[in-house]
Structures are given as C-alpha cells and as structure tokens.
Design a protein around this motif. Structure first.
Motif, PDB file in Angstrom:
ATOM      1  N   PRO A   1      42.273  29.299   9.762  1.00 35.87           N
ATOM      2  CA  PRO A   1      43.706  29.498   9.492  1.00 35.87           C
ATOM      3  C   PRO A   1      43.946  30.626   8.501  1.00 35.87           C
ATOM      4  CG  PRO A   1      43.143  27.166   9.417  1.00 35.87           C
ATOM      5  CD  PRO A   1      41.841  27.914   9.488  1.00 35.87           C
ATOM      6  N   GLY A   2      44.977  31.420   8.767  1.00 35.56           N
ATOM      7  CA  GLY A   2      45.318  32.517   7.871  1.00 35.56           C
ATOM      8  C   GLY A   2      46.081  32.000   6.672  1.00 35.56           C
ATOM      9  N   ARG A   3      45.471  32.076   5.522  1.00 32.02           N
ATOM     10  CA  ARG A   3      46.088  31.604   4.287  1.00 32.02           C
ATOM     11  C   ARG A   3      45.869  32.636   3.193  1.00 32.02           C
ATOM     12  NH1 ARG A   3      43.219  25.685   4.758  1.00 32.02           N
ATOM     13  NH2 ARG A   3      44.727  24.683   6.128  1.00 32.02           N
ATOM     14  N   LYS A   4      46.726  32.587   2.180  1.00 33.50           N
ATOM     15  CA  LYS A   4      46.551  33.508   1.059  1.00 33.50           C
ATOM     16  C   LYS A   4      45.238  33.223   0.334  1.00 33.50           C
ATOM     17  CE  LYS A   4      51.495  34.273   0.273  1.00 33.50           C
ATOM     18  NZ  LYS A   4      52.615  34.149  -0.679  1.00 33.50           N
ATOM     19  N   LEU A   5      44.898  31.933   0.238  1.00 36.89           N
ATOM     20  CA  LEU A   5      43.651  31.536  -0.391  1.00 36.89           C
ATOM     21  C   LEU A   5      42.861  30.689   0.597  1.00 36.89           C
ATOM     22  CD1 LEU A   5      44.851  30.525  -3.979  1.00 36.89           C
ATOM     23  CD2 LEU A   5      43.576  32.575  -3.341  1.00 36.89           C
ATOM     24  N   MET A   6      41.587  30.997   0.760  1.00 34.05           N
ATOM     25  CA  MET A   6      40.742  30.224   1.644  1.00 34.05           C
ATOM     26  C   MET A   6      40.128  29.060   0.856  1.00 34.05           C
ATOM     27  SD  MET A   6      37.344  31.382   3.771  1.00 34.05           S
ATOM     28  CE  MET A   6      38.155  32.861   4.403  1.00 34.05           C
ATOM     29  N   PRO A   7      40.104  27.851   1.421  1.00 32.61           N
ATOM     30  CA  PRO A   7      39.451  26.735   0.730  1.00 32.61           C
ATOM     31  C   PRO A   7      37.997  27.070   0.415  1.00 32.61           C
ATOM     32  CG  PRO A   7      40.705  25.956   2.619  1.00 32.61           C
ATOM     33  CD  PRO A   7      40.712  27.446   2.699  1.00 32.61           C
ATOM     34  N   ALA A   8      37.513  26.567  -0.706  1.00 31.67           N
ATOM     35  CA  ALA A   8      36.144  26.857  -1.118  1.00 31.67           C
ATOM     36  C   ALA A   8      35.143  26.401  -0.067  1.00 31.67           C
ATOM     37  CB  ALA A   8      35.860  26.187  -2.455  1.00 31.67           C
ATOM     38  N   LYS A   9      35.393  25.265   0.568  1.00 35.51           N
ATOM     39  CA  LYS A   9      34.463  24.749   1.574  1.00 35.51           C
ATOM     40  C   LYS A   9      34.414  25.683   2.788  1.00 35.51           C
ATOM     41  CE  LYS A   9      38.112  21.854   3.579  1.00 35.51           C
ATOM     42  NZ  LYS A   9      38.566  20.473   3.884  1.00 35.51           N
ATOM     43  N   THR A  10      35.572  26.247   3.170  1.00 35.20           N
ATOM     44  CA  THR A  10      35.613  27.170   4.299  1.00 35.20           C
ATOM     45  C   THR A  10      34.906  28.473   3.962  1.00 35.20           C
ATOM     46  OG1 THR A  10      37.725  26.222   5.007  1.00 35.20           O
ATOM     47  CG2 THR A  10      37.122  28.358   5.934  1.00 35.20           C
ATOM     48  N   ARG A  11      35.161  28.998   2.778  1.00 33.92           N
ATOM     49  CA  ARG A  11      34.517  30.244   2.362  1.00 33.92           C
ATOM     50  C   ARG A  11      33.002  30.083   2.325  1.00 33.92           C
ATOM     51  NH1 ARG A  11      34.378  34.813   3.239  1.00 33.92           N
ATOM     52  NH2 ARG A  11      36.608  35.022   2.742  1.00 33.92           N
ATOM     53  N   ALA A  12      32.534  28.965   1.800  1.00 32.15           N
ATOM     54  CA  ALA A  12      31.088  28.728   1.733  1.00 32.15           C
ATOM     55  C   ALA A  12      30.484  28.665   3.135  1.00 32.15           C
ATOM     56  CB  ALA A  12      30.808  27.433   0.973  1.00 32.15           C
ATOM     57  N   PHE A  13      31.193  28.046   4.069  1.00 30.77           N
ATOM     58  CA  PHE A  13      30.653  27.911   5.420  1.00 30.77           C
ATOM     59  C   PHE A  13      30.633  29.256   6.150  1.00 30.77           C
ATOM     60  CE2 PHE A  13      30.552  26.677   9.897  1.00 30.77           C
ATOM     61  CZ  PHE A  13      29.552  25.713   9.884  1.00 30.77           C
ATOM     62  N   VAL A  14      31.703  30.026   6.026  1.00 31.84           N
ATOM     63  CA  VAL A  14      31.746  31.340   6.665  1.00 31.84           C
ATOM     64  C   VAL A  14      30.674  32.255   6.082  1.00 31.84           C
ATOM     65  CG1 VAL A  14      33.154  33.406   7.025  1.00 31.84           C
ATOM     66  CG2 VAL A  14      34.175  31.138   7.307  1.00 31.84           C
ATOM     67  N   ASP A  15      30.480  32.187   4.771  1.00 31.53           N
ATOM     68  CA  ASP A  15      29.424  32.989   4.141  1.00 31.53           C
ATOM     69  C   ASP A  15      28.056  32.610   4.714  1.00 31.53           C
ATOM     70  OD1 ASP A  15      31.265  34.295   2.593  1.00 31.53           O
ATOM     71  OD2 ASP A  15      30.884  33.126   0.774  1.00 31.53           O
ATOM     72  N   MET A  16      27.829  31.300   4.914  1.00 31.36           N
ATOM     73  CA  MET A  16      26.564  30.847   5.492  1.00 31.36           C
ATOM     74  C   MET A  16      26.394  31.397   6.905  1.00 31.36           C
ATOM     75  SD  MET A  16      25.254  28.613   7.928  1.00 31.36           S
ATOM     76  CE  MET A  16      26.509  27.337   8.174  1.00 31.36           C
ATOM     77  N   LEU A  17      27.445  31.367   7.708  1.00 28.89           N
ATOM     78  CA  LEU A  17      27.365  31.870   9.073  1.00 28.89           C
ATOM     79  C   LEU A  17      27.006  33.348   9.094  1.00 28.89           C
ATOM     80  CD1 LEU A  17      30.498  30.190  10.741  1.00 28.89           C
ATOM     81  CD2 LEU A  17      28.098  29.589  11.117  1.00 28.89           C
ATOM     82  N   GLN A  18      27.624  34.117   8.214  1.00 25.20           N
ATOM     83  CA  GLN A  18      27.358  35.557   8.194  1.00 25.20           C
ATOM     84  C   GLN A  18      25.916  35.861   7.822  1.00 25.20           C
ATOM     85  OE1 GLN A  18      30.559  36.743   5.559  1.00 25.20           O
ATOM     86  NE2 GLN A  18      31.854  37.357   7.269  1.00 25.20           N
ATOM     87  N   VAL A  19      25.374  35.111   6.883  1.00 20.41           N
ATOM     88  CA  VAL A  19      23.973  35.308   6.494  1.00 20.41           C
ATOM     89  C   VAL A  19      23.043  34.848   7.615  1.00 20.41           C
ATOM     90  CG1 VAL A  19      22.171  34.600   4.882  1.00 20.41           C
ATOM     91  CG2 VAL A  19      24.450  35.167   4.030  1.00 20.41           C
ATOM     92  N   ALA A  20      23.315  33.679   8.193  1.00 21.24           N
ATOM     93  CA  ALA A  20      22.426  33.099   9.202  1.00 21.24           C
ATOM     94  C   ALA A  20      22.376  33.932  10.474  1.00 21.24           C
ATOM     95  CB  ALA A  20      22.869  31.677   9.527  1.00 21.24           C
TER      96      ALA A  20
END
Length: 311
Positions: A282-301
C-alpha cells in the motif's frame, strides 16, 4: 434554536468507516477489517449521510455504488485515512523492533525455490513478527484482503493506491536433462525444437505459452510440441530434471540443477524475454517497520537472480 457548530461537525471516525466501506465494497468486509459489528458500520454510515444531507451509497441486495457526492467525499475521507495511518505508522516506527501480523502473498515457486532459507532467517531475526504466507496461484486483492506485501511478476497495472519496488530481473532459457539430450540429441537452432518434446507452461486460459527466443536482433516464436503442461514453473523444472522434455525456465530456478549436472542449457545462445519481480504494498507516507524489514529482506535475497545463467 440553531445547532452549535460543534454539534454539526463531522466525526472523523465516520469518514474512516465510509472510506473502508467504499474501498472494500462491502459493509461486512469493512466491519471485519475495522473490528466493529456490521450493525455499527451501517448505523454510523447512515448517520454520516444524515449529517451531510445526501446519500453517499446506493445499496442493493447484490452490490453498492457510490453516488456522485459520495465520490467527492471519498477523496476527503481518504485524506483522513492517510493522516490517521501516518500517525499510527509514526508510532510503530518509533518501536525498537518490527512487530505484528504480516500478511504476504507470493508465487509458490519463488517462495519454495528461492526464499525458503531467507524466510526462516527473517523470522529468526524478527521474533515479534507473525508471518502469514499465501502461496496460491490466484492474484489476490492486496487492499481488499488486507495483505501487507505481494510479490508479482511482469508488468504492473497503474494504481495510485499502491507502490512497487523492483526486486529482480529473472532471465530465462531452455533446459533439459543430460539423459534426455543423450537420447534425443541437442537442438542446434530453434527450428530443431519441432523434433523435440517440451514440458509446457500452461496459461490461465488453458493454452500452452508461446516460446519467444531471442538472439541479438533475431527472434523466433513458436508453440512447443508436447503432451504435458503445468501452470507451475517449479513442476516444469522437476519434469525436465526427470527427463520428460525441454522446459523454458527462469535461470534462477535452473541454476542449482545445472550446477549439479541434473540440467543442461539448451540453445545457450538464445534466451527468452526476462521477467521482472516486484514487491507491491500500500502507498503510504510512512511504511510500517514490519513491511520495510520484509521488503529489504526480499531485495537482498533476490539480488543474485539477475545474474547471467549457468551454461
């Protein structure tokens, strides 16, 4: 006696309820999402219509549609929702660690073949997160079904309510087992594929996907000959390893088999069009910490999935 300005004011919570009902298309789904009784949602929306002096929704037994005034009000209601979510997310981002329920949908092939170890590591790193994975082949409604992140392949439709981050570009090629090629020979040009058997990717309409092969400026299109089709690239890979025929596979899926000697690249000078993987949320001004952590993991993996294939 005139009503006071305060008495006539609109309760922001009613605008939140209206926005949820409008976006989810259902009183029941909105009530479930907000943790309210359906009767409360219906009563609050009726009260909002009374305060506004106009109908916002036209309801029938089968569906509901927004009135012209309802569409105008929805834009303002969405701003209220965005501000409320921004405050909530700001509070969440102040927490020391990502936490909460995280709902994710992704293709089963990507999850099983490429992300299993990374998902386990993610859960070990974030013990306060509860992860729910949907690996069904259907295209989920991210907002309507309450998903936090979905992984999607290929071109994306424009949607102002969603944000997409590129994860990887999957190159693709043709693969077969050494035993199959020893028995049937190696094709030397795309036209030779007519004398071979393919295990084919089945599209949603039930038809086999066309193979488009590219070499520089050259292009070859054809429907491979075969008696077996499946809608799972993982299944095609396993069939190719078992000697059932030639399969068109993402190189990232085939690399392990190629290194082990269970698969060999066919027509290595030719490739299929690449396919991009996206994380959508979802497009939000602030991304939830749990979402940011998961997307970061996907990009690395998935970072290594854009590498050149193993030949």
């Amino acid at each position: 006696m005139e009503q006071s300005i305060e008495a006539q004011s609109i309760d922001p919570n009613d605008l939140l309820i209206f926005a949820r009902v409008a976006e989810l298309g259902s009183f029941s789904r909105a009530a479930e999402r907000m943790g309210l009784p359906k009767s409360t949602v219906s009563r609050r929306l009726a009260a909002l219509e009374q305060r506004m002096g106009e109908r916002l929704l036209l309801r029938t037994t089968r569906r509901q549609t927004l009135t012209e005034f309802g569409l105008q009000l929805l834009e303002h209601a969405r701003q209220v929702v965005a501000e409320v979510e921004a405050v909530s997310l700001l509070r969440e981002q102040r927490q020391a660690a990502p936490s909460g329920r995280l709902r994710v949908s992704m293709p089963s092939d990507v999850a099983i073949l490429l992300l299993a170890d990374s998902l386990a590591a993610f859960m070990a790193l974030h013990p306060a997160i509860s992860l729910e994975l949907d690996l069904s082949p259907r295209r989920v409604d991210l907002l309507g079904e309450g998903f936090d992140v979905v992984v999607r392949m290929g071109d994306l439709a424009d949607d102002a309510l969603l944000v997409a981050s590129k994860l990887a570009v999957f190159t693709q090629g043709l693969y077969a087992s050494p035993d199959y090629l020893a028995e049937h020979g190696d094709p030397h040009s795309p036209d030779d594929l007519a004398r071979h058997t393919a295990v084919r990717l089945m599209r949603g309409n039930g038809e086999a996907a066309v193979w488009t092969l590219l070499q520089g400026e050259q292009r070859w299109d054809g429907v491979p000959v075969g008696r077996m089709s499946a809608n799972s690239p993982e299944m095609l890979m396993r069939l190719a390893r078992a000697g059932a025929g030639i399969a068109a596979l993402p190189d990232a899926f085939a690399q392990a088999g190629a290194r082990e000697g269970a698969l060999r690249r066919v027509l290595p000078a030719w490739c299929l069009p690449s396919n991009t993987a996206w994380a959508v949320y979802p497009g939000r001004k602030l991304m939830p910490a749990k979402t940011r952590a998961f997307v970061d993991m996907l990009q690395v993996a998935l970072r290594g999935c854009s590498e050149q294939p193993v030949v």
